[in-house]
Design an enzyme around this catalytic site. Structure first.
Site, PDB file in Angstrom:
ATOM      1  N   CYS A   1       0.871  -1.180   0.000  1.00  0.00           N
ATOM      2  CA  CYS A   1       0.000   0.000   0.000  1.00  0.00           C
ATOM      3  C   CYS A   1       0.909   1.232   0.000  1.00  0.00           C
ATOM      4  O   CYS A   1       2.135   1.111   0.115  1.00  0.00           O
ATOM      5  CB  CYS A   1      -0.853  -0.010   1.260  1.00  0.00           C
ATOM      6  SG  CYS A   1       0.199   0.010   2.736  1.00  0.00           S
TER       7      CYS A   1
ATOM      8  N   HIS B   1       3.500   1.619  11.714  1.00  0.00           N
ATOM      9  CA  HIS B   1       2.324   1.398  12.560  1.00  0.00           C
ATOM     10  C   HIS B   1       2.086   2.524  13.555  1.00  0.00           C
ATOM     11  O   HIS B   1       1.050   2.566  14.202  1.00  0.00           O
ATOM     12  CB  HIS B   1       2.463   0.059  13.287  1.00  0.00           C
ATOM     13  CG  HIS B   1       2.894  -1.039  12.353  1.00  0.00           C
ATOM     14  ND1 HIS B   1       4.214  -1.364  12.154  1.00  0.00           N
ATOM     15  CD2 HIS B   1       2.184  -1.824  11.513  1.00  0.00           C
ATOM     16  CE1 HIS B   1       4.310  -2.328  11.250  1.00  0.00           C
ATOM     17  NE2 HIS B   1       3.086  -2.627  10.836  1.00  0.00           N
TER      18      HIS B   1
ATOM     19  N   HIS C   1      -1.354  -5.176  19.484  1.00  0.00           N
ATOM     20  CA  HIS C   1      -0.836  -4.765  18.171  1.00  0.00           C
ATOM     21  C   HIS C   1      -0.184  -3.379  18.303  1.00  0.00           C
ATOM     22  O   HIS C   1      -0.708  -2.505  19.000  1.00  0.00           O
ATOM     23  CB  HIS C   1      -1.959  -4.740  17.135  1.00  0.00           C
ATOM     24  CG  HIS C   1      -1.456  -4.563  15.731  1.00  0.00           C
ATOM     25  ND1 HIS C   1      -1.096  -3.330  15.239  1.00  0.00           N
ATOM     26  CD2 HIS C   1      -1.215  -5.451  14.738  1.00  0.00           C
ATOM     27  CE1 HIS C   1      -0.671  -3.474  13.986  1.00  0.00           C
ATOM     28  NE2 HIS C   1      -0.733  -4.753  13.664  1.00  0.00           N
TER      29      HIS C   1
ATOM     30  N   GLU D   1       0.019  -0.813  16.386  1.00  0.00           N
ATOM     31  CA  GLU D   1      -0.787   0.355  16.014  1.00  0.00           C
ATOM     32  C   GLU D   1      -1.714   0.761  17.160  1.00  0.00           C
ATOM     33  O   GLU D   1      -1.864   1.956  17.468  1.00  0.00           O
ATOM     34  CB  GLU D   1      -1.614   0.049  14.748  1.00  0.00           C
ATOM     35  CG  GLU D   1      -2.414   1.251  14.309  1.00  0.00           C
ATOM     36  CD  GLU D   1      -3.355   0.959  13.153  1.00  0.00           C
ATOM     37  OE1 GLU D   1      -3.198  -0.064  12.466  1.00  0.00           O
ATOM     38  OE2 GLU D   1      -4.261   1.789  12.938  1.00  0.00           O
TER      39      GLU D   1
ATOM     40  N   SER E   1       1.347 -10.128  10.585  1.00  0.00           N
ATOM     41  CA  SER E   1       0.754  -9.066   9.771  1.00  0.00           C
ATOM     42  C   SER E   1      -0.766  -9.118   9.904  1.00  0.00           C
ATOM     43  O   SER E   1      -1.433 -10.001   9.346  1.00  0.00           O
ATOM     44  CB  SER E   1       1.172  -9.247   8.307  1.00  0.00           C
ATOM     45  OG  SER E   1       0.385  -8.428   7.474  1.00  0.00           O
TER      46      SER E   1
ATOM     47  N   ASN F   1      -3.250  -7.325   8.731  1.00  0.00           N
ATOM     48  CA  ASN F   1      -4.098  -7.244   7.524  1.00  0.00           C
ATOM     49  C   ASN F   1      -4.004  -8.516   6.696  1.00  0.00           C
ATOM     50  O   ASN F   1      -4.971  -8.908   6.046  1.00  0.00           O
ATOM     51  CB  ASN F   1      -3.765  -5.987   6.716  1.00  0.00           C
ATOM     52  CG  ASN F   1      -2.514  -6.122   5.884  1.00  0.00           C
ATOM     53  OD1 ASN F   1      -2.573  -6.515   4.730  1.00  0.00           O
ATOM     54  ND2 ASN F   1      -1.356  -5.827   6.477  1.00  0.00           N
TER      55      ASN F   1
HETATM   56  C1  2E7 Z   1       1.138  -0.040   9.029  1.00  0.00           C
HETATM   57  C2  2E7 Z   1      -0.166  -0.089   9.381  1.00  0.00           C
HETATM   58  O1  2E7 Z   1       3.053  -4.149   8.332  1.00  0.00           O
HETATM   59  P1  2E7 Z   1       1.703  -4.759   8.130  1.00  0.00           P
HETATM   60  O2  2E7 Z   1       1.627  -6.200   7.878  1.00  0.00           O
HETATM   61  O3  2E7 Z   1       0.848  -4.280   9.353  1.00  0.00           O
HETATM   62  P2  2E7 Z   1      -0.439  -4.857  10.103  1.00  0.00           P
HETATM   63  O4  2E7 Z   1      -0.969  -3.666  10.837  1.00  0.00           O
HETATM   64  O5  2E7 Z   1      -1.381  -5.360   9.111  1.00  0.00           O
HETATM   65  O6  2E7 Z   1       0.025  -5.902  11.080  1.00  0.00           O
HETATM   66  O7  2E7 Z   1       0.997  -4.059   6.886  1.00  0.00           O
HETATM   67  C3  2E7 Z   1       1.188  -2.750   6.499  1.00  0.00           C
HETATM   68  C4  2E7 Z   1       0.734  -1.792   7.516  1.00  0.00           C
HETATM   69  C5  2E7 Z   1      -0.562  -1.776   7.903  1.00  0.00           C
HETATM   70  N1  2E7 Z   1      -0.999  -0.933   8.828  1.00  0.00           N
HETATM   71  C6  2E7 Z   1       1.599  -0.925   8.088  1.00  0.00           C
HETATM   72 CL1  2E7 Z   1      -0.762   0.951  10.556  1.00  0.00          CL
HETATM   73 FE1  F3S Z   2      -0.988   0.732   4.490  1.00  0.00          FE
HETATM   74 FE2  F3S Z   2      -1.324   2.870   5.904  1.00  0.00          FE
HETATM   75 FE3  F3S Z   2      -3.315   1.275   5.399  1.00  0.00          FE
HETATM   76  S1  F3S Z   2       0.409   1.502   5.983  1.00  0.00           S
HETATM   77  S2  F3S Z   2      -2.429  -0.755   5.201  1.00  0.00           S
HETATM   78  S3  F3S Z   2      -2.215   2.497   3.925  1.00  0.00           S
HETATM   79  S4  F3S Z   2      -2.937   2.381   7.277  1.00  0.00           S
END
Ligand code: 2E7
Ligand code: F3S
Length: 345
Positions: free
Chosen positions: A21, A83, A133, A135, A231, A233
């Site tokens: 992203c 994050h 987490h 974040e 991760s 997401n």
């Molecule tokens: C930052 C934020 O690093 P990721 O796998 O993070 P998640 O939050 O999904 O564990 O993915 C990118 C990302 C997503 N959200 C980085 Cl706040």
């Molecule tokens: Fe990526 Fe920011 Fe969303 S790091 S997954 S665009 S909150």
């Protein structure tokens, strides 16, 4: 003959958008540019993004990942992960005289600002997210006295507020859209005057990847999500795929983790990747599948993405100064390092 039919029917549905992203792209480039600009080592607090390959690749280039700022030698440069961090982390870094580069995703910063604003107005803030987490820890740190974590619909019964007429919900950016709506509905049952965030906290990238994998999953016997176990997401993408009709779903960092047995009786394999995953890893999975008769790849793309973010301001300032010095002949250009990203189909 039966075999021929099965072989020719084998196909891969490749979800798009998937992978990096805008916030991840910015954070990874920030580490790479910092290494080029200031030289190794560059310290990074926590994993810059939750992906094993990205972290290992940056380590090889000279990044040192630490858990806390106190592990960073005084006077060094430290980058904060995508994050986000609590304000206290900025204070700790200042106390240790660290030069900081904040790679917090701007869409996380937006949620931090919402938290600060509602706390100032003395709201109780119900933050929907996963306990522990990074974040959630960062966002909660903006207003710890006002924020209560709600970890999914089952946690709603435990929530207590001071004044039912002054309650707002906010959320982590990477949650399941559907499960979050369930949590919100349950919260509204308990607190009918609950207000919603001014705009979506679940970010565009999370929403788009879930929409695309839903479409893919409805036609897939097996869904493979490329992403690391920590991760959020990426883990959500497996859950969403299973909820949308995929008969099986697995999360893998690399093609080598795929079990041949998963392919038994399978004709359609859905493939996607989390927001922290470079496409070179998806290419590896597609190659693995192709070697096993799944060479026919159809892209399923319900929407396009075009958002990009500029680099963290501290870095932009120094890169501008460097460019000016190079163009005036004062300094030589620093050597460019290769990118931690592959091309996307
Ligand atoms: C930052 C934020 O690093 P990721 O796998 O993070 P998640 O939050 O999904 O564990 O993915 C990118 C990302 C997503 N959200 C980085 Cl706040
Ligand atoms: Fe990526 Fe920011 Fe969303 S790091 S997954 S665009 S909150």
């Amino acid at each position: 003959m039966g075999d021929m039919t099965a072989t020719s029917a084998r196909r891969v549905l490749l979800a798009a958008p998937r992978g990096y992203c805008a916030g991840v792209d910015r954070a990874v480039i920030a580490v790479e540019k910092a290494l080029e600009q200031y030289g190794a080592p560059i310290y990074v607090r926590k994993e810059i993004v939750h992906n094993k390959y990205v972290v290992q690749t940056l380590e090889k280039k000279g990044a040192i990942f630490v858990d806390e700022t106190e592990e960073v030698p005084e006077g060094s440069i430290v980058i904060f992960s995508a994050h986000g961090v609590a304000p206290v982390v900025h204070e700790e870094a200042a106390a240790r005289k660290l030069a900081t580069i904040d790679a917090t995703c701007p869409l996380v910063t937006k949620v931090h600002k919402e938290a600060v604003r509602f706390a100032k107005e003395d709201y109780d803030i119900l933050l929907i997210g996963h306990e522990g987490h990074e974040e959630v820890i960062g966002t909660s740190g903006e207003a710890p006295e006002h924020i209560t974590l709600v970890d999914g619909p089952d946690d709603v019964k435990n929530v207590e507020v001071r004044d039912e007429s002054k309650v707002v919900w906010l959320s982590q950016t990477t949650l399941s859209v559907d499960e979050t709506m369930e949590t919100v509905d349950a919260l509204k049952e308990r607190f009918p005057q609950l207000i919603s965030p001014p705009s979506d906290d679940i970010c565009y990238a999370t929403q788009n990847r879930q929409t695309a994998i839903k479409q893919v999953a409805a036609e897939s016997d097996l869904v493979i999500v490329v992403g690391s176990k920590n991760s959020s997401n990426s883990v959500r993408l497996v859950e969403v795929a299973l909820g949308a009709g995929a008969k099986a779903g697995h999360l893998v960092d690399y093609a080598s983790e795929i079990d041949e047995a998963w392919l038994e009786g399978v004709t359609t394999v859905g493939v996607t990747s989390g927001a922290s995953v470079p496409d070179v890893l998806v290419e590896g999975v597609l190659e693995w599948l192709s070697e096993r008769g799944f060479g026919d790849v159809e892209v399923v793309q319900p929407m396009q993405e075009s958002l990009t973010f500029s680099l963290p301001k501290e870095l932009r300032r120094d890169l501008r100064a460097e460019a000016a010095a190079v163009s005036s002949g004062e300094r030589e250009a620093p050597a460019a390092a290769g990118r931690t990203e592959g091309p996307q189909r």
